[in-house]
Design a protein around this motif. Structure first.
Motif, short mmCIF file in Angstrom:
data_model
loop_
_atom_site.label_atom_id
_atom_site.label_comp_id
_atom_site.label_asym_id
_atom_site.label_seq_id
_atom_site.Cartn_x
_atom_site.Cartn_y
_atom_site.Cartn_z
N GLU A 96 -3.52 1.13 -5.56
CA GLU A 96 -4.06 1.97 -4.49
C GLU A 96 -4.62 3.23 -5.12
O GLU A 96 -3.96 3.83 -5.99
CB GLU A 96 -3.00 2.29 -3.44
CG GLU A 96 -2.56 1.08 -2.65
CD GLU A 96 -1.63 1.43 -1.49
OE1 GLU A 96 -1.44 2.64 -1.24
OE2 GLU A 96 -1.12 0.50 -0.84
N ASP B 198 -6.48 3.82 5.72
CA ASP B 198 -6.61 5.10 6.40
C ASP B 198 -5.86 6.18 5.64
O ASP B 198 -5.30 5.93 4.57
CB ASP B 198 -6.15 4.99 7.86
CG ASP B 198 -4.66 4.64 8.00
OD1 ASP B 198 -3.89 4.85 7.03
OD2 ASP B 198 -4.27 4.17 9.09
N ASP B 199 -5.82 7.38 6.20
CA ASP B 199 -5.21 8.50 5.49
C ASP B 199 -3.71 8.31 5.26
O ASP B 199 -3.12 8.94 4.37
CB ASP B 199 -5.44 9.80 6.26
CG ASP B 199 -6.91 10.20 6.28
OD1 ASP B 199 -7.66 9.71 5.41
OD2 ASP B 199 -7.30 10.97 7.17
N GLN B 200 -3.08 7.45 6.04
CA GLN B 200 -1.64 7.17 5.88
C GLN B 200 -1.39 5.94 5.00
O GLN B 200 -0.25 5.50 4.85
CB GLN B 200 -0.98 6.96 7.25
CG GLN B 200 -0.75 8.25 8.05
CD GLN B 200 -2.04 8.86 8.55
OE1 GLN B 200 -2.87 8.14 9.12
NE2 GLN B 200 -2.22 10.14 8.33
N GLY B 201 -2.44 5.40 4.44
CA GLY B 201 -2.28 4.25 3.56
C GLY B 201 -2.18 2.93 4.27
O GLY B 201 -1.83 1.91 3.66
N GLN B 202 -2.52 2.90 5.58
CA GLN B 202 -2.49 1.65 6.34
C GLN B 202 -3.88 1.00 6.31
O GLN B 202 -4.90 1.69 6.31
CB GLN B 202 -2.07 1.91 7.79
CG GLN B 202 -0.72 2.57 7.92
CD GLN B 202 0.39 1.72 7.32
OE1 GLN B 202 0.52 0.54 7.64
NE2 GLN B 202 1.19 2.32 6.43
N THR C 224 -7.26 -0.58 7.39
CA THR C 224 -8.13 -0.39 8.55
C THR C 224 -8.62 -1.71 9.12
O THR C 224 -9.18 -1.74 10.21
CB THR C 224 -9.36 0.44 8.15
OG1 THR C 224 -10.09 -0.27 7.14
CG2 THR C 224 -8.95 1.81 7.63
#
Length: 502
Positions: free
Chosen positions: A357, A408-412, A414
């Protein structure tokens, strides 16, 4: 053209690319080597679009017991101007091979027809004139062309026969090579005497054969070839609107058996039929907002969104991000995008490795009107050091490639995945996705970068196909494109170039 009886000796070679003169990407020798560079005798068994006369010629000459002398085959994926040194060295390489092969009974070439090089507005015309100068006036000179080409008077004067792909998407390049060789064989064996007649349609348009009116027009051309014994071949030159050259535009070619006047009348009749349908050929287009909304609302999947003007097959970089950002803005999920060209981003993904990541900036680095670079947290899902896809009977490399999931910004996740690649190539076939482990049938939305070559392979799997005009990576409006060389008396730059309304 008189050829003595006995076994024939034929020289065959290919030199081809398509030049978007507005593209900033210069084509050098390495670009040919990355796409296809095959020295004499090393061309693979499968053709690469404009090189089809070589493998077809091998079969024909083997069956006839004729000698085939192979020259170099070189093809570069479309981009901007060809570097002067690259064109001249490849041209002279083939001319030297032809000189060494003399005497020959015929020369058969695979060309594209829309190449433009530094210092050469008509490199194929230059090449054909030099070939004619070497072999003399009595040797048959025949070539296969892409319809997205510029049919100059210089080329027509140098060659005896041009046969052009009829289909767009170009699913018939092998079939047309077969037609070309049939005319070559019949000429050398004394059954026909081909003459070319050309009509200038005085128009700039796009002519997909996957829809009417061009579908019916091509069918009628083929029916005439079958039913009229005087007609050896009929071809429509579509022209290539991103090529700023003086003789750009649509033209009709009729190759007849020794009857130039008959061919001229037929070419004019068909050419005026094309002109009468001007502006009706191109498929309906949606902007990015409408295309994404319609795809997301669909009940059946996958829906294909063709980012039709960011088409590497038309010389663009293929790195626009306009559609991607709209997908994110509307919250689309189940999306696979193939491809976004970004060699630097691919290199970073290879260094990081599968499963990593990382923050990554990718896309929209090549030219204006392609959106803004994408800054995102991504996961590297799959890497392929030598990615390839199919295009009919061809194998098309798209280089080292990385499949990334946009987070996304939380690492989930999209729900959007992107294939990044290093060798520019348009999206021809679903094998583009399977090469990186993506099942195209499992996606809700497939985003591809191609104007229409994708159609034959994607139509059977698509619930719907949406043609999306997003940004302006390609000069697709002849009325506003800042041409310097294209003539003014051509539709739509002039409403009535034939003066029939005056």
């Amino acid at each position: 053209m008189t050829v003595p009886p006995g076994p024939r000796k034929i020289f065959v070679a290919a030199l081809a690319t398509e030049t978007n003169t507005f593209s900033p990407i210069v084509v050098d020798r390495r670009a040919f080597e990355e796409s296809l560079y095959a020295p004499p005798g090393q061309h693979p068994a499968t053709p690469t679009l404009c090189t089809a006369p070589i493998p077809v010629g091998r079969r024909v000459c083997a069956e006839k017991g004729w000698e085939l002398i192979e020259g170099t085959a070189a093809w570069a994926d479309p981009a901007g101007l060809v570097a002067r040194g690259a064109f001249e060295t490849l041209r002279d390489e083939i001319l030297g091979q032809l000189q060494a092969a003399l005497p020959v009974d015929a020369v058969v070439l695979g060309l594209h027809g829309a190449m433009v090089a530094q210092g050469y507005l008509d490199p194929e015309g230059d090449f054909l004139e030099r070939v004619r100068g070497i072999v003399g006036p009595d040797v048959l000179l025949a070539a296969e062309l892409d319809p997205h080409s510029h049919l100059t008077a210089r080329r027509v004067a140098a060659a005896d026969v041009f046969v052009v792909f009829k289909e767009f998407p170009h699913t018939d390049f092998v079939d047309r090579a077969e037609d070309l060789w049939r005319i070559v064989v019949d000429t050398l064996e004394g059954r026909v005497r081909p003459v070319m007649s050309v009509f200038d349609c005085r128009m700039i348009d796009v002519f997909p054969t996957s829809r009417e009116p061009m579908r019916g027009f091509v069918d009628r051309m083929m029916a005439l070839e079958m039913s009229d014994p005087k007609v050896l071949s009929l071809s429509a030159i579509h022209g290539f609107m991103a090529g700023d050259v003086p003789e750009m535009g649509a033209k009709m070619i009729a190759v007849t058996d020794g009857d130039a006047a008959y061919g001229a009348a037929l070419a004019e009749r068909l050419g005026m039929e094309l002109f009468a349908n001007r502006g009706k050929h191109l498929m309906p287009q949606l902007d990015e907002k409408a295309a994404v909304a319609q795809a997301m609302a669909a009940k059946a999947h996958p829906v294909v969104i063709a980012d039709m003007w960011d088409n590497p097959g038309g010389g663009t970089a293929g790195d626009a991000t306009v559609v991607l950002k709209e997908l994110l803005a509307q919250g689309a999920q189940g999306v696979a995008i193939g491809t976004i060209w970004d060699p630097m981003a691919v290199q970073l993904c290879f260094v990081a490795g599968e499963g990593a990541e990382m923050p990554l900036r990718f896309g929209a680095k090549s030219a204006p009107f392609t959106g803004e670079p994408m800054d995102a947290l991504v996961r590297v899902v799959r890497l392929n050091a030598e990615a390839e896809m199919r295009f009919g009977e061809s194998v098309v490399p798209f280089g080292r490639a990385a499949r990334i999931a946009v987070l996304d910004d939380q690492g989930q996740e999209t729900g959007i995945e992107v294939i990044l690649n290093t060798v520019r190539a348009q999206s021809y076939d679903p094998s583009l996705f399977t090469a990186l482990g993506i099942d195209p049938l499992a996606q809700k939305i497939l985003v591809i970068k191609s104007t229409n070559h994708f159609y034959a392979a994607f139509q059977p799997i698509a619930a719907d196909i949406l043609y999306c005009s997003a940004g302006r990576p390609y000069p697709n409006d002849p009325t506003t494109t800042p041409y310097r060389h294209v003539r003014a008396d051509i539709w739509p730059r002039m409403a009535d170039p034939f003066g029939k309304d005056s």
